[in-house]
Design a protein around this motif. Structure first.
Motif, PDB file in Angstrom:
ATOM      1  N   TYR A   1       0.833  -1.205   0.000  1.00  0.00           N
ATOM      2  CA  TYR A   1       0.000   0.000   0.000  1.00  0.00           C
ATOM      3  C   TYR A   1       0.866   1.254   0.000  1.00  0.00           C
ATOM      4  O   TYR A   1       0.576   2.223  -0.705  1.00  0.00           O
TER       5      TYR A   1
ATOM      6  N   GLY B   1      -3.916  -1.352  -5.257  1.00  0.00           N
ATOM      7  CA  GLY B   1      -5.145  -1.417  -6.034  1.00  0.00           C
ATOM      8  C   GLY B   1      -6.361  -1.511  -5.129  1.00  0.00           C
ATOM      9  O   GLY B   1      -6.471  -0.820  -4.115  1.00  0.00           O
ATOM     10  N   ARG B   2      -7.280  -2.388  -5.476  1.00  0.00           N
ATOM     11  CA  ARG B   2      -8.488  -2.558  -4.676  1.00  0.00           C
ATOM     12  C   ARG B   2      -8.199  -3.147  -3.298  1.00  0.00           C
ATOM     13  O   ARG B   2      -8.990  -2.981  -2.364  1.00  0.00           O
ATOM     14  N   LEU B   3      -7.083  -3.850  -3.174  1.00  0.00           N
ATOM     15  CA  LEU B   3      -6.729  -4.436  -1.880  1.00  0.00           C
ATOM     16  C   LEU B   3      -6.415  -3.360  -0.846  1.00  0.00           C
ATOM     17  O   LEU B   3      -6.366  -3.631   0.345  1.00  0.00           O
TER      18      LEU B   3
ATOM     19  N   ALA C   1      -8.344  -0.918  -0.141  1.00  0.00           N
ATOM     20  CA  ALA C   1      -9.597  -0.316   0.318  1.00  0.00           C
ATOM     21  C   ALA C   1      -9.688  -0.167   1.838  1.00  0.00           C
ATOM     22  O   ALA C   1     -10.110   0.891   2.327  1.00  0.00           O
TER      23      ALA C   1
ATOM     24  N   ASP D   1      -7.539   2.805   2.817  1.00  0.00           N
ATOM     25  CA  ASP D   1      -8.147   4.068   2.383  1.00  0.00           C
ATOM     26  C   ASP D   1      -9.336   4.442   3.256  1.00  0.00           C
ATOM     27  O   ASP D   1      -9.530   5.619   3.589  1.00  0.00           O
TER      28      ASP D   1
END
Length: 215
Positions: free
Chosen positions: A182, A188-190, A192, A195
């Motif tokens: 991260y 990417g979407r991982l 989330a 975030d």
């Protein structure tokens, strides 16, 4: 309409409250103790976080409640640990992942979201250490419950403890690696969960958002 995570959290708390009343009515005191302890543990994380000026997203709170439900309620009251040999291992792996990610976020928060204040690998190591510490403390808790109240949380003793710690190590490693990825902007979407927590606590990551604003 409430978010799905809020519905799940409320439903788990209601279930535990009803089960505590039923257990008390039937005079099953161990079940009363475990169920009430589980209910408290679904409330405590959010309260502790708010005391230190943090907000846990509803999805985080729901995940914590599901974990408590699976460990104390289903695991101990309904003997899922004995019914399914893999139940304990899956929970230890999942908890290590969760605490590893949360630990990474808390350490990142100490730098106010400054990606350049510390190397990603250092944050990964610290999150790994936190996840392992929690895993060890849980094993101590199991030993205390077995010794003081006659439970059988350690099952086969040393083999069970070592198996839990090995699985906990694997989960902690993956969580720390996820944090490092991260930090390198490759999640990417991982990314989330990272975030979501950061967005919910923007004031604690002001350097991260300040840099984004400049860019």
């Amino acid at each position: 309409m409430p978010a799905p995570s809020t519905i799940v959290l409320t439903g788990i708390r209601l279930l535990l409250a009803v089960e505590a009343v039923v257990a008390a009515w039937n005079g099953v005191l161990p079940a009363v103790f475990i169920t009430l302890a589980a209910l408290v543990l679904t409330v405590l994380p959010g309260k502790l976080a708010s005391r230190v000026g943090l907000r846990l997203p509803p999805s985080f709170l729901a995940a914590i409640a599901l974990f408590v439900l699976a460990t104390l309620y289903l695991g101990e009251v309904y003997d899922f640990y004995d019914r399914f040999w893999w139940w304990d291992l899956v929970l230890h792996f999942g908890s290590a992942m969760g605490f590893g990610i949360l630990g990474f976020l808390l350490v990142f928060m100490l730098f106010e979201g400054d990606r350049y204040a510390a190397p990603p690998w250092a944050l990964g190591v610290l999150s790994f250490c936190l996840a392992m510490t929690v895993g060890v403390l849980w094993e101590i808790f199991e030993y205390a419950m077995d010794t003081l109240f006659g439970f059988n949380m350690m099952k086969s003793g040393l083999p069970d403890t070592m198996g839990d710690l090995i699985v906990n190590t694997l989960g902690a490693v993956l969580a720390s690696l996820a944090g490092v990825v991260y930090m390198l902007d490759r999640a990417g979407r991982l990314g989330a969960p990272f975030d979501l927590f950061i967005e919910t606590n923007r004031a604690r990551f002001r350097k991260l958002f300040a840099r984004k604003t400049k860019v």
